[in-house]
Scaffold this active site. Structure first.
Site, PDB file in Angstrom:
ATOM      1  N   TYR A  44      32.436 -29.456  23.902  1.00 44.35           N
ATOM      2  CA  TYR A  44      31.938 -30.509  23.923  1.00 44.35           C
ATOM      3  C   TYR A  44      30.624 -31.187  23.945  1.00 44.35           C
ATOM      4  CZ  TYR A  44      31.157 -34.142  27.376  1.00 44.35           C
ATOM      5  OH  TYR A  44      30.566 -35.007  28.673  1.00 44.35           O
ATOM      6  N   SER A  53      25.615 -37.815  26.379  1.00 46.23           N
ATOM      7  CA  SER A  53      25.839 -36.843  27.195  1.00 46.23           C
ATOM      8  C   SER A  53      25.115 -35.549  26.873  1.00 46.23           C
ATOM      9  CB  SER A  53      26.924 -35.629  27.915  1.00 46.23           C
ATOM     10  OG  SER A  53      26.538 -34.632  28.350  1.00 46.23           O
TER      11      SER A  53
END
Length: 235
Positions: free
Chosen positions: A143, A130
């Protein structure tokens, strides 16, 4: 017939990848904890129920799957977790689960693939990273950290295996319209079908890839903003 394992195939990019590969003639093993979602996928697929946090299951399950497939050419780790986190929320329970799914689960599966491909001198290891891992932004600390850790792990695998002819690929999709990101109300998010096509174009291109070329430039700039300035920015 080429053979693939998709870990995290019950929704989003993982589900789309499994269906697309099966349609293109691959023999595909689709893995997820939600069997009802797997059974709803289109295509002739081998289905395996598995929670990626049950790490002890992985070595035996990997061997069983590759036996049923009759080999292995590609593994994609698509499992991911990004729960909602409040601006002033600090939840170790959530943080632990994020790391278990996004990092340790990936290591458990991709270590097995690395062992196999190191011996066969063949194959592709793909992980869905990501752009969130490029910098420690305030919205999702755990995250962000999990995707940064995954990127570094994949880089290390690349440095070990690329010289042997094994493709090691990190994908940084950017905003994509998936179930996991639905609560973020993203604007101009990439359709999952488009993201899947772009990923499949890169499964044998060793390296780290942004699916949106603009992100390569934007996040290079973001990575190089000095920390005192970055702290004052709403990114």
């Amino acid at each position: 017939m080429k053979k693939a394992i998709i870990v995290g195939a019950s929704s989003g990019i993982g589900a789309c990848l499994a269906e697309r590969l099966a349609k293109e003639g691959w023999k595909v093993a689709a893995i997820a904890r939600r069997m009802d979602r797997l059974q709803a996928l289109n295509g002739d697929l081998l289905l395996f129920r598995h929670d990626v946090t049950n790490y002890q299951e992985v070595p035996e399950l990997f061997q069983e799957i590759t036996k049923q497939l009759g080999g292995l050419d590609l593994i994609v780790y698509s499992a991911g977790l990004m729960p909602e986190v409040g601006a002033h929320e600090y939840s170790f329970e959530k943080d632990q689960k994020i790391v278990e799914v996004n990092v340790i689960g990936a290591m458990a599966w991709l270590d097995q693939a690395a062992i196999r491909f190191e011996n066969t001198k063949h194959g592709s290891i793909v992980a869905l990273g990501s752009v969130a891992g490029d910098r420690g932004r305030s919205g999702q600390p755990a995250y962000n950290a999990s995707k940064a850790a995954l990127a570094t792990y994949m880089e290390a695998l690349r440095n070990r295996l690329a010289r042997l002819g094994v493709h090691v690929v990190t994908i940084k999709p950017g905003p994509v319209q998936t179930e996991m990101t639905s609560h973020l109300h993203l604007k101009n998010a990439m359709p999952v079908e488009v993201a899947t096509t772009k990923i499949l174009e890169r499964i044998e291109r060793t390296g780290e890839h942004y699916l949106n070329p603009v992100h390569a430039v934007v996040f290079w700039i973001i990575r190089n903003i000095p920390s005192p300035i970055f702290r004052r920015m709403s990114l």
